[in-house]
Design a protein around this motif. Structure first.
Motif, PDB file in Angstrom:
ATOM      1  N   GLY A  32      -3.626   0.173 -30.105  1.00 20.73           N
ATOM      2  CA  GLY A  32      -3.235  -1.231 -30.230  1.00 20.73           C
ATOM      3  C   GLY A  32      -3.444  -1.961 -28.915  1.00 20.73           C
ATOM      4  N   GLU A  33      -2.445  -2.784 -28.550  1.00 16.14           N
ATOM      5  CA  GLU A  33      -2.567  -3.534 -27.299  1.00 16.14           C
ATOM      6  C   GLU A  33      -2.512  -2.624 -26.084  1.00 16.14           C
ATOM      7  OE1 GLU A  33       0.455  -6.530 -27.355  1.00 16.14           O
ATOM      8  OE2 GLU A  33      -0.708  -7.847 -28.668  1.00 16.14           O
ATOM      9  N   GLY A  34      -1.994  -1.424 -26.278  1.00 14.59           N
ATOM     10  CA  GLY A  34      -1.913  -0.484 -25.162  1.00 14.59           C
ATOM     11  C   GLY A  34      -3.140   0.390 -25.034  1.00 14.59           C
ATOM     12  N   LYS A  35      -4.163   0.040 -25.786  1.00 16.61           N
ATOM     13  CA  LYS A  35      -5.380   0.869 -25.752  1.00 16.61           C
ATOM     14  C   LYS A  35      -5.992   0.859 -24.352  1.00 16.61           C
ATOM     15  CE  LYS A  35      -9.668   1.834 -28.110  1.00 16.61           C
ATOM     16  NZ  LYS A  35     -10.631   1.515 -29.113  1.00 16.61           N
ATOM     17  N   GLY A  36      -6.348   2.033 -23.893  1.00 18.05           N
ATOM     18  CA  GLY A  36      -6.963   2.147 -22.574  1.00 18.05           C
ATOM     19  C   GLY A  36      -5.961   2.385 -21.462  1.00 18.05           C
ATOM     20  N   TYR A  37      -4.693   2.126 -21.750  1.00 17.65           N
ATOM     21  CA  TYR A  37      -3.665   2.271 -20.709  1.00 17.65           C
ATOM     22  C   TYR A  37      -3.232   3.731 -20.579  1.00 17.65           C
ATOM     23  CZ  TYR A  37      -3.052  -2.726 -20.098  1.00 17.65           C
ATOM     24  OH  TYR A  37      -3.250  -4.054 -19.786  1.00 17.65           O
ATOM     25  N   LEU A  38      -3.004   4.101 -19.353  1.00 18.26           N
ATOM     26  CA  LEU A  38      -2.579   5.469 -19.055  1.00 18.26           C
ATOM     27  C   LEU A  38      -1.096   5.452 -18.677  1.00 18.26           C
ATOM     28  CD1 LEU A  38      -3.412   8.473 -18.186  1.00 18.26           C
ATOM     29  CD2 LEU A  38      -3.509   7.510 -15.881  1.00 18.26           C
ATOM     30  N   GLU A  39      -0.302   6.247 -19.353  1.00 17.85           N
ATOM     31  CA  GLU A  39       1.126   6.290 -19.037  1.00 17.85           C
ATOM     32  C   GLU A  39       1.309   7.074 -17.740  1.00 17.85           C
ATOM     33  OE1 GLU A  39       3.255   6.339 -22.674  1.00 17.85           O
ATOM     34  OE2 GLU A  39       5.086   7.057 -21.701  1.00 17.85           O
ATOM     35  N   VAL A  40       1.829   6.396 -16.724  1.00 13.59           N
ATOM     36  CA  VAL A  40       1.970   7.060 -15.423  1.00 13.59           C
ATOM     37  C   VAL A  40       3.378   7.538 -15.141  1.00 13.59           C
ATOM     38  CG1 VAL A  40       0.058   6.147 -14.084  1.00 13.59           C
ATOM     39  CG2 VAL A  40       2.130   4.789 -14.356  1.00 13.59           C
ATOM     40  N   CYS A  41       4.328   6.948 -15.816  1.00 10.10           N
ATOM     41  CA  CYS A  41       5.689   7.446 -15.700  1.00 10.10           C
ATOM     42  C   CYS A  41       6.437   6.954 -16.925  1.00 10.10           C
ATOM     43  CB  CYS A  41       6.348   7.005 -14.394  1.00 10.10           C
ATOM     44  SG  CYS A  41       6.853   5.298 -14.372  1.00 10.10           S
ATOM     45  N   ASP A  42       7.690   7.334 -16.993  1.00  8.62           N
ATOM     46  CA  ASP A  42       8.478   6.997 -18.164  1.00  8.62           C
ATOM     47  C   ASP A  42       8.479   5.487 -18.397  1.00  8.62           C
ATOM     48  OD1 ASP A  42      10.085   7.411 -20.300  1.00  8.62           O
ATOM     49  OD2 ASP A  42      11.949   7.501 -19.140  1.00  8.62           O
ATOM     50  N   GLY A  43       7.874   5.038 -19.460  1.00 10.97           N
ATOM     51  CA  GLY A  43       7.949   3.622 -19.829  1.00 10.97           C
ATOM     52  C   GLY A  43       6.896   2.734 -19.201  1.00 10.97           C
ATOM     53  N   LEU A  44       6.053   3.253 -18.333  1.00  9.80           N
ATOM     54  CA  LEU A  44       5.035   2.426 -17.689  1.00  9.80           C
ATOM     55  C   LEU A  44       3.638   2.986 -17.930  1.00  9.80           C
ATOM     56  CD1 LEU A  44       6.460   1.646 -14.115  1.00  9.80           C
ATOM     57  CD2 LEU A  44       6.480   0.171 -16.139  1.00  9.80           C
ATOM     58  N   ALA A  45       2.725   2.074 -18.246  1.00 13.17           N
ATOM     59  CA  ALA A  45       1.327   2.468 -18.416  1.00 13.17           C
ATOM     60  C   ALA A  45       0.456   1.539 -17.574  1.00 13.17           C
ATOM     61  CB  ALA A  45       0.933   2.387 -19.892  1.00 13.17           C
ATOM     62  N   VAL A  46      -0.684   2.053 -17.129  1.00 13.36           N
ATOM     63  CA  VAL A  46      -1.514   1.259 -16.218  1.00 13.36           C
ATOM     64  C   VAL A  46      -2.978   1.255 -16.628  1.00 13.36           C
ATOM     65  CG1 VAL A  46      -0.004   1.746 -14.264  1.00 13.36           C
ATOM     66  CG2 VAL A  46      -2.059   3.130 -14.594  1.00 13.36           C
ATOM     67  N   LYS A  47      -3.620   0.204 -16.172  1.00 16.70           N
ATOM     68  CA  LYS A  47      -5.080   0.108 -16.284  1.00 16.70           C
ATOM     69  C   LYS A  47      -5.579  -0.434 -14.942  1.00 16.70           C
ATOM     70  CE  LYS A  47      -7.040  -1.517 -20.167  1.00 16.70           C
ATOM     71  NZ  LYS A  47      -7.585  -2.538 -21.098  1.00 16.70           N
ATOM     72  N   VAL A  48      -6.615   0.143 -14.418  1.00 16.76           N
ATOM     73  CA  VAL A  48      -7.091  -0.254 -13.093  1.00 16.76           C
ATOM     74  C   VAL A  48      -8.493  -0.839 -13.160  1.00 16.76           C
ATOM     75  CG1 VAL A  48      -8.065   2.015 -12.518  1.00 16.76           C
ATOM     76  CG2 VAL A  48      -7.274   0.532 -10.676  1.00 16.76           C
ATOM     77  N   TRP A  49      -8.739  -1.828 -12.326  1.00 22.20           N
ATOM     78  CA  TRP A  49     -10.090  -2.384 -12.139  1.00 22.20           C
ATOM     79  C   TRP A  49     -10.430  -2.335 -10.660  1.00 22.20           C
ATOM     80  CZ3 TRP A  49     -13.361  -3.498 -15.974  1.00 22.20           C
ATOM     81  CH2 TRP A  49     -12.843  -3.760 -17.259  1.00 22.20           C
ATOM     82  N   SER A  50     -11.671  -2.105 -10.367  1.00 22.22           N
ATOM     83  CA  SER A  50     -12.057  -2.146  -8.958  1.00 22.22           C
ATOM     84  C   SER A  50     -12.372  -3.585  -8.565  1.00 22.22           C
ATOM     85  CB  SER A  50     -13.278  -1.256  -8.705  1.00 22.22           C
ATOM     86  OG  SER A  50     -14.437  -1.832  -9.267  1.00 22.22           O
ATOM     87  N   VAL A  51     -12.046  -3.905  -7.333  1.00 24.52           N
ATOM     88  CA  VAL A  51     -12.376  -5.217  -6.772  1.00 24.52           C
ATOM     89  C   VAL A  51     -12.949  -4.988  -5.368  1.00 24.52           C
ATOM     90  CG1 VAL A  51     -10.629  -6.464  -8.095  1.00 24.52           C
ATOM     91  CG2 VAL A  51     -10.023  -5.546  -5.855  1.00 24.52           C
ATOM     92  N   SER A  52     -13.479  -6.033  -4.795  1.00 24.22           N
ATOM     93  CA  SER A  52     -14.134  -5.878  -3.490  1.00 24.22           C
ATOM     94  C   SER A  52     -13.230  -6.354  -2.360  1.00 24.22           C
ATOM     95  CB  SER A  52     -15.450  -6.658  -3.470  1.00 24.22           C
ATOM     96  OG  SER A  52     -16.333  -6.113  -4.417  1.00 24.22           O
ATOM     97  N   HIS A  53     -13.326  -5.650  -1.257  1.00 25.80           N
ATOM     98  CA  HIS A  53     -12.462  -5.938  -0.109  1.00 25.80           C
ATOM     99  C   HIS A  53     -13.308  -6.040   1.158  1.00 25.80           C
ATOM    100  CE1 HIS A  53      -9.455  -5.657   2.918  1.00 25.80           C
ATOM    101  NE2 HIS A  53      -9.311  -4.359   2.963  1.00 25.80           N
ATOM    102  N   GLY A  54     -14.288  -6.934   1.114  1.00 29.66           N
ATOM    103  CA  GLY A  54     -15.092  -7.169   2.306  1.00 29.66           C
ATOM    104  C   GLY A  54     -16.227  -6.182   2.438  1.00 29.66           C
ATOM    105  N   HIS A  55     -17.061  -6.475   3.369  1.00 27.57           N
ATOM    106  CA  HIS A  55     -18.210  -5.609   3.543  1.00 27.57           C
ATOM    107  C   HIS A  55     -18.276  -5.084   4.966  1.00 27.57           C
ATOM    108  CE1 HIS A  55     -19.586  -9.670   4.659  1.00 27.57           C
ATOM    109  NE2 HIS A  55     -20.240  -9.036   5.605  1.00 27.57           N
ATOM    110  N   CYS A  56     -18.979  -4.010   5.044  1.00 28.69           N
ATOM    111  CA  CYS A  56     -19.167  -3.375   6.337  1.00 28.69           C
ATOM    112  C   CYS A  56     -20.651  -3.476   6.639  1.00 28.69           C
ATOM    113  CB  CYS A  56     -18.726  -1.922   6.220  1.00 28.69           C
ATOM    114  SG  CYS A  56     -19.209  -0.912   7.584  1.00 28.69           S
ATOM    115  N   ILE A  57     -21.000  -4.072   7.728  1.00 32.15           N
ATOM    116  CA  ILE A  57     -22.420  -4.186   8.055  1.00 32.15           C
ATOM    117  C   ILE A  57     -22.676  -3.414   9.336  1.00 32.15           C
ATOM    118  CG2 ILE A  57     -24.325  -5.745   8.471  1.00 32.15           C
ATOM    119  CD1 ILE A  57     -22.800  -7.885   7.024  1.00 32.15           C
ATOM    120  N   GLU A  58     -23.001  -2.217   9.181  1.00 33.78           N
ATOM    121  CA  GLU A  58     -23.334  -1.342  10.297  1.00 33.78           C
ATOM    122  C   GLU A  58     -24.268  -0.276   9.775  1.00 33.78           C
ATOM    123  OE1 GLU A  58     -19.896   0.378  11.977  1.00 33.78           O
ATOM    124  OE2 GLU A  58     -19.093  -1.523  12.702  1.00 33.78           O
TER     125      GLU A  58
END
Ligand SMILES: Nc1ncnc2c1ncn2[C@@H]1O[C@@H]2COP(=O)(O)O[C@H]2[C@H]1O
Length: 673
Positions: free
Chosen positions: A214-240
């Protein structure tokens, strides 16, 4: 401000039962407003330089009470010491003494109200919380200010169960290779003959479709009563040049930087879901896993034109001989109360899409938009490391108020689109069917006209800005700077003034946008000539929509916005708004992260109907500001958080007015959401 610290045990208990009631109500009436279901405790609200207040949160489902393993940590720059500090402030005096409350004792105030403690010592009680209540750690990225507490605490306080360290595979690999490697820190993990105090959980980006329903599809239960879904985002670049990175043999998983991948065609076709309300229509939710599989299956060559893609942990760049740019991976967590479906979203460090070499925020907003429209997602914790005076080449992968507004505007577009779809879906079926039949041909023709082939389920969505394209990189041949370089030393000829860099951040203060700041800081900051100062991006400031509440009672009256009457403020705002394209381009050349001119034009020529619909689009949403970097200037300078808060308020007032509530987080406070 803040959340529910004022809450006593009573209010905590009430919130807990309210959560249970809300679940029942929601089952009976999906439109019923949800009662609070989640608690977020802020252990560390800053982004340095003070090491005793760096990013760390605790999250729990109110319905779970204070049971074993009921609390999950999100980042742990600080951890145990911050819990001790809170308990020292909120435990009763003389706890356990003859003239004080006896033990065990149920705390009645503070973020841990409702928790039964068995010790007089705050430290011992904190150790209990760490050892027994907190099982999981959701790490947004492996930078020290987000992990130091976890690393140090875990070695000293082993419990009966290993701590779950959850994150994108890039994050986990960074822990394996660079933290728990028996050099920086003992290998506490249960891999490679480690001590077994920590077990790694590699999360599938975007959620695994195999989990939940249902609406919880894709969510991973990480502890009692909580489920998570993660997305990657960008945090600046390294130019070296960094041949050392990626040489460990770790293959980068999860997120994917198509901008450097050498894949033909528009990278947005992969990176950014089509503008449909649900990106899942156009992209599998576990794109990261898909790509991971491809890469692990010996097809890493897809990323670098046939070369094996071996990348350094935490970087999105391709480790190819001719490639010297990489992007730091960070992540954003959707955290869901399993019982009620109520959600919050917590970002790690993140940069704006408009300046990113690998823009990935839009996909988070596309996931968030429908949840906000449905009243499920109630709060977003997002960083704002600097105020608007920070120039673009010193962002280091972070946000400022103007970029927060820019990102929230993108979110608002997704919310509006989701609401429109919902409205159209709830129309009378017959009318909808008739309209669909009548409009079918038109829409087809329109899509052909505009070249917009996004499939929105046959519904006409408002035109949203596309996710910014990764900046085009200079052809290799044109770069003479084939040496270790820092971002600020790129394109030296294009820098308007070398004094700009030598003055550091101070030279940027002429971009200050708040009257208060310019008044209070004018004495302490250099007054470099305007030509040496990178100009701010024009803000997405739109006229108040006609017919809207702000139309009749505009947040910025004519008098207020008249530069004649308020020359100082008018001049600053006016400069940002009336900046010509060519002037803007010149100024932005001081930065290797120059926003695309297309972004600029999208701000200065917004789609009027869409702008109008964005007004108050985020009403009811709490936006909690985290990771503020203190300036430690002294001399009566307002704290960084206050400046940021004021600037956000000003942008809200003078811009489209998204309607969300901004809250500045403070260590030791909590939010009941
Ligand atoms: N190129 C750089 N030069 C100087 N400082 C940097 C550079 N890149 C990152 N930083 C700083 O290092 C910090 C690491 O943590 P943050 O990302 O919170 O904030 C970052 C900046 O404050």
């Amino acid at each position: 401000m803040g959340g529910g610290t004022a809450g006593a045990a009573d209010s905590q208990a009430a919130a807990t039962s309210a959560a249970a009631m809300a679940a029942a109500m929601a089952a009976a009436d999906p439109a019923a407003p949800l009662a609070p279901a989640l608690q977020v405790i802020v252990l560390g609200s800053g982004g340095g330089p003070l090491e005793n207040n760096v990013t760390a949160f605790l999250v729990r489902s109110l319905a779970s009470g204070w049971t074993k393993g009921s609390v999950v940590a999100v980042d742990a720059g600080v951890h145990l010491s911050a819990i001790v500090k809170i308990l020292e402030k909120t435990q009763p005096q003389q706890l356990g003494e003859a003239d004080g409350p006896s033990l065990p004792h149920v705390l009645t105030t503070g973020p841990f109200a409702g928790l039964e403690v068995c010790n007089a010592s705050a430290e011992a009680n904190a150790a209990h919380i760490h050892r027994d209540l907190i099982d999981g750690y959701l790490i947004t990225h492996p930078h020290l200010d987000h992990i130091a507490g976890f690393v140090i605490n875990t070695a000293g306080l082993p419990g009966a169960r290993p701590k779950k360290l959850a994150g994108l595979p890039t994050t986990v690999n960074a822990f394996k290779n660079h933290i728990f490697n028996n050099i920086i820190w003992p290998n506490l993990s249960d891999e490679n003959n480690g001590a077994g105090l920590v077990t790694y959980m590699r999360l599938v980006e975007g959620g695994s479709p195999a989990l939940g329903k249902g609406e919880g599809k894709g969510y991973l239960e990480v502890c009692d009563g909580l489920a998570v879904k993660v997305w990657s985002v960008s945090h600046g670049h390294c130019i070296e040049r960094h041949s050392h990175r990626g040489s460990s043999g770790s293959v980068r998983h999860g997120s994917f930087d198509a901008s450097s991948a050498g894949i033909g065609g528009d990278p947005r076709a992969i990176l950014t879901p089509a503008r449909g309300v649900s990106h899942h229509h156009s992209m599998p939710p576990n794109l990261g896993a898909f790509l991971q599989d491809r890469m692990q299956g010996g097809q890493g060559g897809i990323l670098s034109g046939g070369q094996t893609s071996r990348r350094g942990s935490g970087f999105s760049g391709v480790q190819a001989p001719d490639e010297s740019v990489c992007v730091y991976d960070s992540s954003a967590y959707f955290i869901r109360d399993v019982t009620t479906g109520r959600e919050i979203l917590i970002f790690g460090d993140v940069e704006p899409d408009s300046v990113s070499l690998s823009p990935r925020n839009r996909q988070v907003w596309q996931e968030a938009g429908p949840k906000i429209a449905a009243g499920k997602l109630v709060a977003i914790f997002i960083e704002c490391s600097y105020d608007d005076s920070q120039c673009v080449d010193r962002l280091f992968g972070h946000l400022t108020p103007r970029y927060i507004i820019e990102e929230l505007t993108a979110l608002a577009e997704e919310v509006v689109a989701a609401r429109q779809v919902t409205a159209e879906q709830t129309e009378k079926p017959s009318a909808a069917a008739a309209a669909a039949a009548a409009a079918g041909d038109n829409k087809k023709r329109k899509r052909a006209d505009t070249g917009d082939d996004n499939n929105n389920g046959g519904l006409a969505l408002p035109k949203r800005r596309p996710t910014p394209q990764p900046r085009e990189r200079e052809p290799r041949g044109r770069r003479s700077d084939d040496h270790p370089i820092s971002p600020k030393s790129l394109h030296p000829k294009q820098r308007v003034s070398s004094s700009s860099s030598s003055h550091g951040r101070d030279t940027t203060t002429t971009t200050t946008t708040t009257t208060a700041l310019s008044q209070s800081q004018s004495h302490s900051h250099s007054t470099s000539p305007p030509t040496s100062v990178p100009m701010p991006m024009p803000l997405p400031i739109y006229p108040p929509p006609s017919g809207s509440p702000s139309g009749s009672n505009p947040p910025t009256s004519i008098a207020e916005s008249d530069p004649q009457q308020h020359p100082e403020e008018g001049e600053e705002s006016g400069r940002g708004l009336s900046l010509s394209q060519s002037q803007h381009d010149d100024d932005m050349m001081t930065s290797p992260t120059t926003p695309l001119s297309t972004n600029l034009s999208s701000f200065t020529h917004p789609n009027p109907p869409l702008v109008s619909s964005l007004h108050n689009a985020l009403e009811g949403l709490k936006v909690v500001i985290i990771h503020v970097k203190e300036k430690l200037d002294g001399g009566g300078t307002p704290p960084a958080g206050e400046v940021i808060f004021e600037e956000l308020g000003r942008h809200e007032k003078e811009g489209v007015g998204l309607g969300c509530e901004f809250v500045l987080s403070r260590a030791g406070e909590d939010f009941i959401l």
